[in-house]
Design a protein around this motif. Structure first.
Motif, PDB file in Angstrom:
ATOM      1  N   THR A  66       3.851   3.652 -14.253  1.00 56.06           N
ATOM      2  CA  THR A  66       2.800   3.591 -13.251  1.00 56.06           C
ATOM      3  C   THR A  66       1.717   2.631 -13.716  1.00 56.06           C
ATOM      4  N   ARG A  76       5.590   1.970  -9.893  1.00 57.20           N
ATOM      5  CA  ARG A  76       4.645   2.335  -8.862  1.00 57.20           C
ATOM      6  C   ARG A  76       3.272   1.803  -9.207  1.00 57.20           C
ATOM      7  N   ALA A 123       5.527   1.661  -4.357  1.00 50.22           N
ATOM      8  CA  ALA A 123       6.287   0.646  -5.074  1.00 50.22           C
ATOM      9  C   ALA A 123       5.606  -0.700  -4.862  1.00 50.22           C
TER      10      ALA A 123
END
Lengths: 334, 364, 282
Positions: free
Chosen positions: B32, B203, B217
């Motif tokens: 992330t 992400r 995404a």
């Protein structure tokens, strides 16, 4: 030794090492998880939680015990009659303060403190600034001269007083002889006994010891002024005086204020050199505030009166500290 | 190995509200990236996950366990700092083994693990050196070594590439990506660089003023930005925004600019819109091409443009022209355009254009 | 180059003469009392009162040093000074570093606590020493080494705290944070990472604390007598002399100024921070 310590983590000419090409990384696989560290004991947990207070505790407790408690204690003492000879400490109200306030010697000593410290600090400031200005630019031998100039800062004021006593006191001191030779006429000054020369002597000793203080701080301020300002001024064809007024002074302002305040706060404590050089005398002619309070407390043993006086002196300096120092140091939280 | 769940997180510094209510669920093994302009709270969020900052409100769970009251040491996470924060007074080997030593691990095992980590990272010859004797790239590897030697539950990265020069940055970015492919541990990465965000992330969490502006995404954010802020932040050169109004006629929709009417593709679902609503049309440079056909293809709008400014980059040239008074940039093939002042027919791919409400700046 | 040259030449012309005169005068001013003291310390008593004065003794002697150290108990003062100054320095640097770290990294007590410590530096000693004298007499600390060590620790603490406070503020905190994430407690991060990195600053703070203790007179004068007296108080013996002990006074002065000057010159890189309590970086 200090220099070595200071640079240990910084400079190291290893450019050749830096150029070595890096090897590619291999496939990275997971190692066995190390997990979290062992649990802390209950004690360690508590210590970790109150860590910041534990760190300040020793210093704070010491200051409380040896600075705040004595101050409060002395406040009590200043309202009673504390005497070694007389048993029982009777409450006397403001009597001790009255005695100090109405003692002409007290007023004289406060006045003298103001004069002596004011004149000394002024001379130190001007001389320190001049010397700092000559030392801004690098020249051969600057390092050695620097080391010599700061020496007085590391000498006990007692020894400074002693050194000037050796130079000035008749008949031993060579000062009058040198002046006689220089001026071509007999000089017989009683440097430590005659007004106004005894004040001159005290001021010289103070100036000798503390001009380097001004010099060091002002020099730091001067070197911190960006050199491109001077280069720009030079290109504009500005003369040296204009440069000083337009660039140097404004940039040095805060530093000057800091140096003056710090020095003044120390100068008004003047005691050691007087103790050695004149002993406050002749009579009470060289009594400063500290010296006066010392004699009241420790030669006349009027301890209550002395503490009362020292409280007044304390309030006087506390005002200066609160007004000036706080602003200077910009005590701000992160 | 752990998922991270953040619920209703706030962080205040006195009057300053750095994080203003974040809800975020990071799946196990996910990479992330927290991205946003400086001051958006991304670093604060990361540091709160590490335990270096205490949250003012809300909960943080790591691996299903609420860790709000955990010391950083007890969270079993590792962090790579912007300046790497290697311990200058310790050798590389000591640096890497420091966390293990803090865990009271027996010495032989520490040495074995350090050797293995160094082998994998290709820094075995550097083990006896001190951080000051390392290059930027080597320092970064040591910092990563300090993390992988423990195999923590989560890797945290705080702008780890921003101190490197451009070439090394590309190289190290690749290494971090490979690291994640190899070990697949949960990683949370803070950066202000949209290219790092696009290339590294499974992400992206795009933050603004202490709030999440959009997450998803990378391509989702890139192609369907939720707001002009997201659209402008991702993609370089930036998206061009053209002010206009919505023209609705039955089932067809168009955008009216000052002197042009740009029809929208029919299938485009616009909800809760009104005729005459003020909008911003967002066009990315790659949505504009030079026209090579006699008639524009379905869903494209042809415009006769006069090129104002030309910025060739080699294979591509960025050409700026004015469309209804507003500057628009097109990414053209280098041989399609030769000089400023040239008149060209430009095809605008309206199927990929973004439309935002002009006042809320949210996507329509 | 051509454009720069005239400007340089002008500067060269305007500065040197004034500069050399001023510096020369000031150097003589600084060195002359030191030289005369040294001269006196090795001058036989017969040379004291000659006209003209003896600028350099033909037959230097060490008798004054012997007398100063043994007859006037200079050696005892020296040993006391060493014990007391070193102990107070260690305590002051230790407690000062602890507190400074807490202030710098955790902002403990906000600005009030740090300013309160600072204000201690500016209290006139006379206000403190009178009640301390009374308290010490009451609890049996008067004229003891411990008593003066505690007094000196407290009196140097503000400087130690503020010097280290500024030092820690100037140090990046990411290394300590890395240690915390790596599995250290706050204490371990402090002790194993911050302290080694701050070592140069701690040494500098200690040097200035030592010099302050070594040269201190007022507290020692009032809080000690025949047992724990320090070197500067030995000079009381020479006050009001009429010609007899010049050499002894000078010899003792030379002995006592050597250590503090040596340390001070070695630490001069940190001098500005020391003098301004860390407010100004040198």
């Amino acid at each position: 030794m200090l220099r070595a310590l200071g640079s240990q983590h910084l400079a190291e000419p290893l450019s050749s090492l830096l150029d070595t090409p890096m090897q590619p990384t291999a496939t990275i696989h997971r190692l066995k998880a190390a997990g979290a560290p062992p649990r802390l004991s209950a004690f360690a947990q508590r210590a970790d939680r109150h860590f910041k207070w534990l760190l300040v505790a020793p210093a704070v407790l010491l200051i409380l015990a040896l600075s705040i408690y004595p101050l409060l204690f002395s406040l009590v003492v200043s309202f009673i009659n504390y005497d070694f000879q007389v048993p029982g400490h009777a409450f006397v109200g403001l009597k001790n303060f009255e005695r100090v306030v109405f003692d002409p010697v007290a007023r004289w000593s406060l006045l003298l403190t103001a004069w002596l410290s004011g004149i000394s600090v002024a001379i130190e400031f001007v001389l320190g600034l001049l010397v700092a200005l000559t030392m801004v630019r690098s020249f051969p031998g600057r390092g050695v001269i620097m080391s010599i100039l700061i020496v007085p800062l590391f000498i006990s004021p007692v020894i400074v007083g002693q050194a000037w006593t050796l130079l000035l006191q008749r008949p031993f001191g060579p000062t009058n002889y040198i002046l006689t030779q220089l001026l071509g006429q007999e000089v017989t000054i009683g440097w430590m006994t005659e007004r106004p020369w005894l004040y001159v002597s005290l001021i010289i000793a103070d100036v000798w010891q503390w001009t380097p203080f001004m010099f060091v701080i002002l020099l730091a301020g001067l070197t911190a002024i960006p050199p491109n300002l001077y280069e720009a001024a030079e290109l504009d064809g500005v003369n040296a005086w204009q440069v000083f007024w337009a660039i140097t002074l404004p940039h040095l302002g805060p530093m000057m204020l800091l140096a003056l305040t710090f020095r003044l706060l120390d100068a008004i404590r003047m005691f050691d050199t007087i103790f050695i050089m004149t002993g406050g005398g002749p009579g009470t002619q060289t009594y400063t505030a500290s010296y006066y309070l010392y004699t009241v407390g420790f030669t006349q043993f009027h301890l209550s009166q002395a503490t009362a006086g020292s409280w007044l002196f304390l309030i006087f300096t506390a005002l200066i500290v609160a007004l000036l120092v706080r602003r200077l140091l910009k005590v701000d939280p992160v | 190995m752990a998922e991270v769940r953040i619920t209703g997180l706030h962080k205040r510094y006195g009057a300053f509200h750095a994080v203003r209510g974040i809800d975020l669920h990071i799946r196990d093994g996910e990479f992330t990236v927290l991205v946003g302009p400086s001051g958006c709270g991304k670093s604060t969020l990361l540091r709160t996950i590490a335990g270096l900052e205490e949250s003012s409100q809300g909960t943080i769970e790591i691996g299903g366990e609420v860790v709000n009251d955990f010391r950083p040491r007890d969270r079993d996470v590792a962090m790579v700092f912007q300046d790497y924060a290697l311990y200058p007074h310790m050798s590389v080997a000591k640096n890497i083994g420091f966390g293990l030593k803090a865990r009271k691990m027996p010495k032989p095992e520490v040495e074995m693990r350090v050797a293995e980590a160094a082998r994998m990272l290709g820094i075995t010859p550097l083990l006896g050196r001190f951080p000051r004797q390392l290059s930027g790239g080597q320092r970064q590897r040591v910092a990563i070594g300090r993390a992988i030697v423990r195999n923590p539950r989560i890797f945290l990265f705080d702008e780890p590439l921003s101190n490197l020069d451009a070439q090394l940055r590309d190289e190290m970015r690749g290494e971090i990506k490979r690291l994640h492919q190899d070990i697949a541990t949960t990683m949370i990465y803070v950066t202000h660089d949209q290219i790092e965000a696009m290339t590294l992330a499974d992400r992206i969490v795009l933050m603004r003023d202490g709030l999440i502006e959009q997450q998803g995404a990378p391509l989702e954010l890139f192609e369907r930005p939720a707001s002009t802020f997201v659209a402008g932040f991702l993609g370089s050169p930036r998206m061009s925004f053209l002010p206009g109004t919505l023209a609705l006629e039955g089932s067809t929709a168009a955008i009216r600019l000052a002197d042009a009417l740009l029809p929208l593709a029919p299938g485009r679902g616009l909800q809760d819109v009104a005729d005459g609503q003020k909008v911003l049309l967002g066009l990315r440079p790659e949505h504009l091409t030079r026209a090579h056909t006699a008639t524009p293809a379905q869903g494209t709008f042809r415009y006769e443009a006069t090129i104002d400014l030309l910025q060739p980059t080699g294979s591509r040239s960025y050409a700026t022209f004015r469309l209804a008074g507003a500057p628009v940039m097109a990414e053209l093939q280098a041989h399609d355009v030769s000089r400023p002042g040239e008149k060209l027919a430009i095809d605008i791919n309206m199927k990929r254009a973004s439309i935002f409400d002009a006042t809320t700046e949210r996507a329509l | 180059m051509a454009a720069v040259a005239p400007a340089r030449r002008r500067k060269r012309r305007s500065l040197p003469i004034g500069r050399i005169l001023l510096l020369g005068f000031f150097l003589v001013f600084v060195l002359w009392p030191l030289y005369w003291m040294f001269n006196t310390s090795i001058k036989p008593s017969d040379d004291y009162l000659t006209v003209p004065p003896v600028w350099f003794p033909a037959e230097p002697t060490l008798v004054h040093y012997e007398a100063a150290l043994f007859t006037y108990r200079g050696l005892d003062g020296l040993i006391n000074s060493l014990i007391i100054s070193l102990s107070a320095t260690v305590l002051s640097a230790l407690f000062g570093t602890l507190m400074a770290y807490s202030l710098a990294r955790y902002n403990t007590g906000g600005r009030h606590l740090s300013f309160w410590v600072l204000s201690q530096r500016f209290l006139p000693p006379i206000g403190i020493v009178l009640p301390v004298f009374l308290i010490y007499r009451g609890v049996g600390l008067y004229d003891t080494h411990i008593g003066l060590i505690i007094a000196y620790t407290v009196f140097t603490l503000p400087v130690s705290v503020w010097m280290m406070f500024a030092y820690f503020r100037g140090m990046p905190k990411s290394m300590e944070e890395a240690a915390l994430v790596d599995g250290c407690t706050r204490w371990e991060a402090f002790w194993r990472v911050a302290v080694p990195l701050a070592a140069p600053g701690i040494v500098a703070a200690a040097v200035f604390a030592f010099i302050a203790c070594w040269t201190e007179f007022f507290f020692a004068l009032i809080l000690t007598s025949r047992t724990a007296f320090t070197l500067p108080t030995v000079f009381r013996a020479f006050i009001g002399f009429q010609g007899a002990q010049y050499g002894e006074a000078a010899a003792l002065a030379i002995v006592s100024l050597v250590p503090s000057i040596a340390l001070g010159v070695l630490a001069q890189r940190h001098l500005v921070r020391g003098l301004t309590l860390g407010a100004v970086r040198g």
